[in-house]
Design an enzyme around this catalytic site. Structure first.
Site, mmCIF file in Angstrom:
data_model
loop_
_atom_site.group_PDB
_atom_site.id
_atom_site.type_symbol
_atom_site.label_atom_id
_atom_site.label_comp_id
_atom_site.label_asym_id
_atom_site.label_seq_id
_atom_site.Cartn_x
_atom_site.Cartn_y
_atom_site.Cartn_z
ATOM 1 N NE ARG A 106 -2.246 1.001 3.655
ATOM 2 C CZ ARG A 106 -2.961 1.550 4.577
ATOM 3 N NH1 ARG A 106 -4.176 1.624 4.554
ATOM 4 N NH2 ARG A 106 -2.441 1.872 5.953
ATOM 5 C CB THR A 110 -1.797 7.201 -3.246
ATOM 6 O OG1 THR A 110 -1.180 5.964 -3.616
ATOM 7 C CG2 THR A 110 -0.800 8.178 -3.714
ATOM 8 C CG ASP A 202 2.802 -1.950 9.321
ATOM 9 O OD1 ASP A 202 2.666 -1.187 8.478
ATOM 10 O OD2 ASP A 202 2.960 -3.252 8.955
ATOM 11 C CG ASP A 205 6.352 -2.691 9.976
ATOM 12 O OD1 ASP A 205 7.045 -3.068 9.204
ATOM 13 O OD2 ASP A 205 5.850 -1.302 10.254
HETATM 14 C C1 PRP Z 1 -1.276 -4.068 4.707
HETATM 15 C C2 PRP Z 1 -1.852 -5.220 5.077
HETATM 16 C C3 PRP Z 1 -2.900 -5.051 3.944
HETATM 17 C C4 PRP Z 1 -2.937 -3.685 3.535
HETATM 18 C C5 PRP Z 1 -4.215 -3.166 4.197
HETATM 19 O O1 PRP Z 1 -0.147 -4.299 3.919
HETATM 20 O O2 PRP Z 1 -1.317 -6.357 5.107
HETATM 21 O O3 PRP Z 1 -2.508 -5.772 2.622
HETATM 22 O O4 PRP Z 1 -2.074 -3.169 4.444
HETATM 23 O O5 PRP Z 1 -4.433 -1.831 3.743
HETATM 24 P P1 PRP Z 1 -5.681 -1.534 2.844
HETATM 25 O O6 PRP Z 1 -7.012 -2.296 3.008
HETATM 26 O O7 PRP Z 1 -5.868 0.156 3.101
HETATM 27 O O8 PRP Z 1 -5.095 -1.700 1.514
HETATM 28 P P2 PRP Z 1 1.208 -3.512 3.610
HETATM 29 O O9 PRP Z 1 0.876 -2.463 2.407
HETATM 30 O O10 PRP Z 1 1.612 -2.535 4.681
HETATM 31 O O11 PRP Z 1 2.247 -4.180 3.276
HETATM 32 P P3 PRP Z 1 3.016 -5.629 4.101
HETATM 33 O O12 PRP Z 1 2.077 -6.471 4.261
HETATM 34 O O13 PRP Z 1 4.100 -5.718 3.193
HETATM 35 O O14 PRP Z 1 3.487 -4.837 5.284
HETATM 36 N N1 URA Z 2 -2.163 -2.112 7.476
HETATM 37 C C1 URA Z 2 -1.854 -2.545 8.679
HETATM 38 O O1 URA Z 2 -1.081 -3.192 8.661
HETATM 39 N N2 URA Z 2 -2.492 -1.921 9.677
HETATM 40 C C2 URA Z 2 -3.563 -1.258 9.653
HETATM 41 O O2 URA Z 2 -4.184 -0.650 10.525
HETATM 42 C C3 URA Z 2 -3.954 -0.890 8.168
HETATM 43 C C4 URA Z 2 -3.249 -1.351 7.134
#
Ligand code: PRP
Ligand code: URA
Length: 211
Positions: A106, A110, A202, A205
């Protein structure tokens, strides 16, 4: 009331484990282990209505007809990275499942999804595909992932997540009303940065200890 198209898993074990995951001092090791355990429990509910076929088998005593899951093997489709945290528990439940990896992140400015990897079995049209991502925030990532799987032929899809925001559920249902969502909790709202509150932070993380 639970929104349309959503199954809320309110099993006490799931709720207990989720509470520990939300705590800010829960270690990476425990967070990852709990997510694996919850995945299995949510997966149990998300597969409750799988179709069965009767198979003739021989027990040591006699022949009988006994139920087996009908059709082709399931596909689990984790959205990288955090979706991988749910995959192990789902594979504990269904060890013979196929896996489709969907690399999406994400964009923090944006909140739009950016795809960087996609690899799925060829015959998605014949299989139930269960998309895995612990967080459904704006739902931009899940909407894009399901769109991608549908373009590749998937017709029978479900989404397993851990936490959802009401805004994300509404957006996901508007985009994909045919895809049922299974989650452990629906939180209050999204904050200005698109994070679920109260949430758990997150997920990526916390699973991988990257912050
Ligand atoms: C996080 C989560 C989802 C997304 C959710 O991933 O695991 O994929 O955000 O957010 P949304 O519903 O607003 O799209 P992230 O993009 O942080 O990537 P990661 O899993 O690699 O940490
Ligand atoms: N992605 C995450 O990991 N946590 C949130 O709260 C939203 C998006």
């Amino acid at each position: 009331m639970t929104p349309l198209g959503v199954t809320l898993i309110d099993h006490p074990l799931v709720q207990h484990k989720l509470t520990i995951m939300r705590m800010k001092d829960t270690s990476t090791k425990n967070f990852r282990q709990l997510l694996r355990e919850i995945a299995l429990l949510i997966g149990y509910e998300a597969t409750r209505d799988l179709e069965l076929a009767s198979l003739e088998i021989e027990t040591p005593l006699q022949t009988m007809h006994s139920p087996m899951i009908a059709g082709k093997k399931l596909v689990f489709a984790p959205i990288l990275r955090a979706g991988m945290g749910l995959l192990e528990g789902m594979l504990d439940l269904v060890p013979s499942a196929r896996v489709a990896h969907i690399g999406l992140y994400r964009d923090p400015a944006t909140l739009e999804p950016v795809e960087y990897y996609f690899k799925a079995p060829e015959d998605l049209c014949d299989r139930l595909t269960i998309v895995l991502d612990p967080m459904l925030a704006t739902a931009n990532s899940a909407v894009a992932a399901v769109q991608r799987l549908k373009q590749r032929g998937a017709e029978n899809l479900r989404l397993v997540c851990l936490l959802a925001a009401p805004e994300g559920l509404a957006r996901f249902y508007a985009a994909h009303p045919d895809v049922r969502v299974y989650c452990a909790a629906i939180d209050e709202k999204l904050n200005d940065h698109g994070y679920i509150v109260p949430g758990l932070g997150d997920a990526g993380d916390r699973i991988y200890g990257t912050k």
